[in-house]
Design an enzyme around this catalytic site. Sequence first.
Site, PDB file in Angstrom:
ATOM      1  N   GLU A   1       1.460   1.232  12.994  1.00  0.00           N
ATOM      2  CA  GLU A   1       1.618  -0.088  13.163  1.00  0.00           C
ATOM      3  C   GLU A   1       2.577  -1.122  12.543  1.00  0.00           C
ATOM      4  O   GLU A   1       2.789  -0.659  11.398  1.00  0.00           O
ATOM      5  CB  GLU A   1       0.152  -0.825  13.123  1.00  0.00           C
TER       6      GLU A   1
ATOM      7  N   CYS B   1      -3.532   0.230   9.055  1.00  0.00           N
ATOM      8  CA  CYS B   1      -3.287  -0.049   7.600  1.00  0.00           C
ATOM      9  C   CYS B   1      -3.389   1.220   6.687  1.00  0.00           C
ATOM     10  O   CYS B   1      -4.334   1.975   6.909  1.00  0.00           O
ATOM     11  CB  CYS B   1      -3.930  -1.273   7.091  1.00  0.00           C
TER      12      CYS B   1
HETATM   13  N1  ACO Z   1       8.854   2.129  -6.066  1.00  0.00           N
HETATM   14  C1  ACO Z   1       9.639   2.964  -5.550  1.00  0.00           C
HETATM   15  N2  ACO Z   1       9.403   4.064  -4.561  1.00  0.00           N
HETATM   16  C2  ACO Z   1       8.153   4.023  -4.314  1.00  0.00           C
HETATM   17  C3  ACO Z   1       7.055   3.360  -4.754  1.00  0.00           C
HETATM   18  C4  ACO Z   1       7.538   2.463  -5.841  1.00  0.00           C
HETATM   19  N3  ACO Z   1       6.597   1.649  -6.548  1.00  0.00           N
HETATM   20  N4  ACO Z   1       6.019   3.522  -4.208  1.00  0.00           N
HETATM   21  C5  ACO Z   1       6.036   4.672  -3.442  1.00  0.00           C
HETATM   22  N5  ACO Z   1       7.316   4.709  -3.301  1.00  0.00           N
HETATM   23  C6  ACO Z   1       8.416   5.727  -2.470  1.00  0.00           C
HETATM   24  C7  ACO Z   1       8.568   6.954  -3.195  1.00  0.00           C
HETATM   25  O1  ACO Z   1       9.794   7.745  -2.411  1.00  0.00           O
HETATM   26  C8  ACO Z   1       7.421   8.094  -3.120  1.00  0.00           C
HETATM   27  O2  ACO Z   1       7.663   9.165  -2.897  1.00  0.00           O
HETATM   28  P1  ACO Z   1       8.108   9.924  -4.671  1.00  0.00           P
HETATM   29  O3  ACO Z   1       7.230   9.595  -5.476  1.00  0.00           O
HETATM   30  O4  ACO Z   1       8.063  11.454  -4.104  1.00  0.00           O
HETATM   31  O5  ACO Z   1       9.381   9.666  -5.095  1.00  0.00           O
HETATM   32  C9  ACO Z   1       6.813   7.730  -1.797  1.00  0.00           C
HETATM   33  O6  ACO Z   1       7.268   6.272  -1.388  1.00  0.00           O
HETATM   34  C10 ACO Z   1       5.541   7.895  -1.615  1.00  0.00           C
HETATM   35  O7  ACO Z   1       4.683   8.067  -2.556  1.00  0.00           O
HETATM   36  P2  ACO Z   1       3.019   8.482  -2.553  1.00  0.00           P
HETATM   37  O8  ACO Z   1       2.724   8.778  -4.029  1.00  0.00           O
HETATM   38  O9  ACO Z   1       3.010   9.475  -1.772  1.00  0.00           O
HETATM   39  O10 ACO Z   1       2.517   7.124  -2.089  1.00  0.00           O
HETATM   40  P3  ACO Z   1       1.657   6.363  -2.886  1.00  0.00           P
HETATM   41  O11 ACO Z   1       0.060   7.125  -3.151  1.00  0.00           O
HETATM   42  O12 ACO Z   1       2.003   5.502  -3.804  1.00  0.00           O
HETATM   43  O13 ACO Z   1       1.228   5.121  -1.520  1.00  0.00           O
HETATM   44  C11 ACO Z   1       1.657   3.407  -0.211  1.00  0.00           C
HETATM   45  C12 ACO Z   1       2.200   4.455  -0.789  1.00  0.00           C
HETATM   46  C13 ACO Z   1       0.336   3.652   0.391  1.00  0.00           C
HETATM   47  C14 ACO Z   1       2.438   2.622   0.703  1.00  0.00           C
HETATM   48  C15 ACO Z   1       1.156   2.363  -1.612  1.00  0.00           C
HETATM   49  O14 ACO Z   1       2.563   2.032  -2.260  1.00  0.00           O
HETATM   50  C16 ACO Z   1       0.241   1.318  -1.286  1.00  0.00           C
HETATM   51  O15 ACO Z   1      -0.660   1.244  -1.039  1.00  0.00           O
HETATM   52  N6  ACO Z   1       1.153  -0.007  -1.149  1.00  0.00           N
HETATM   53  C17 ACO Z   1       0.444  -0.997  -0.934  1.00  0.00           C
HETATM   54  C18 ACO Z   1       0.116  -1.266   0.657  1.00  0.00           C
HETATM   55  C19 ACO Z   1       1.258  -1.167   1.496  1.00  0.00           C
HETATM   56  O16 ACO Z   1       1.975  -1.601   1.355  1.00  0.00           O
HETATM   57  N7  ACO Z   1       0.679  -0.334   2.415  1.00  0.00           N
HETATM   58  C20 ACO Z   1       1.884  -0.253   3.456  1.00  0.00           C
HETATM   59  C21 ACO Z   1       1.730  -1.215   4.383  1.00  0.00           C
HETATM   60  S1  ACO Z   1       2.391  -0.939   6.117  1.00  0.00           S
HETATM   61  C22 ACO Z   1       1.222  -0.294   6.953  1.00  0.00           C
HETATM   62  O17 ACO Z   1       0.021  -0.245   6.551  1.00  0.00           O
HETATM   63  C23 ACO Z   1       1.185   0.530   8.321  1.00  0.00           C
END
Ligand code: ACO
Length: 390
Positions: free
Chosen positions: A290, A256
Amino acid sequence: MMQPLEVGTRVLCRWRDGKHHPVKVIERRRLQSGGPNDYEYYVHYTEFNRRLDEWVRLEQLDLDSVENDVDEKVEDKVTGLKMTRHQKRKIDETHVEGHEELDAASLREHEEFTKVKNIATIELGRYEIETWYFSPFPPEYNDCLNLYFCEFCLTFMKRKQQLQRHMKKCDLKHPPGDEIYRSGTLSMFEVDGKKNKVYGQNLCYLAKLFLDHKTLYYDVDLFLFYVLCECDDRGCHMVGYFSKEKHSEESYNLACILTLPPYQRKGYGKFLIAFSYELSKKEGKVGTPERPLSDLGLLSYRGYWTRVLLDILKKHKGNISIKELSDMTAIRAEDILATLQALELIQYRKGQHVICADPKVLDRHLKAAGRGGLEVDVSKLIWTPYKEQG
Ligand code: ACO
Ligand code: ZN
């Protein structure tokens, strides 16, 4: 007097953008202040991710658009069909990639059990954070809308005064476990779920508030938690984390991943992803996250994979195989293939996948892949792969 709407009803609802969007009523409850037929409704916006599900008032619903969908639900129960029209539509609507790996029955069970968010906000360090999804806190927290977390040991409490008392005696100023990375104000801690069981469990409860299709039924003993912190003179403040199985048969290098909402979209997610691959490189293994991936998880991984792979393709002017790419990056070959296929950089010739990398096309894709995120400085990583002790 109007009859309250049934669960299952489809109707248009005014959202925060001021526009009407289709929703499905997931649950309803009587308004304490209102008359016997005054309800509020928990709705799912069928065009949006479940994290936007919310309680709305009747005034927000456009009653001329009401459509009843209740019969289908009954049909499901009676016939026990594997995949009903209703479920099929549900899957189509959510658009979350990875769902195809959950069968319809487990998807339905999951959605039934977790349909209504329980905790609305949490306090953690300097932030008050709105939650996204249901998390299975112990039953004594069933009546809580807000929870107060100690930002260091992640103990959660029902009242702010309890937290204030706790902060006076809690002596942690960073996550338990070993600091394995420090660069500037960023630190990474490795926490063994077996040695720090309560911390691991608390972290899972917290994380589930922002993760939809992940379960907490596994044992934290089997996991390592990599907790990313921003450090200052008050301590190391958690920004996000990822978990990793100590032994994964499916070569998962991440279970995760979460960036806490106040820290999202700043590049921490890509840092965590990059970090997970650096650990795999040190282990001399390829890895993959995963499944299923969430919508945001997929976006982040796609962005990371695209950037890493295209940078290398550019340097090698395309003269490199998928196997070589995999060896260099610790990204699993299937993920490389899928990424390059999505970018239309793969051709199938004489029974072989061939990479076609026109420099102009690569540059265009690289621009579209967004920012690189925060870099992991590998020279600052002091770590050896997990070994069972004793
Ligand atoms: N809307 C559109 N694109 C998004 C968004 C959003 N809200 N959030 C992230 N992205 C995309 C963008 O392409 C972004 O890159 P950019 O800012 O250069 O355009 C890219 O994802 C990653 O951005 P980061 O700033 O590096 O990532 P962040 O710190 O926001 O973390 C994460 C990404 C971990 C997925 C976060 O959104 C999160 O914690 N979400 C909730 C939990 C989740 O869904 N986790 C993944 C589940 S799957 C698994 O665990 C295997
Ligand atoms: Zn504490």
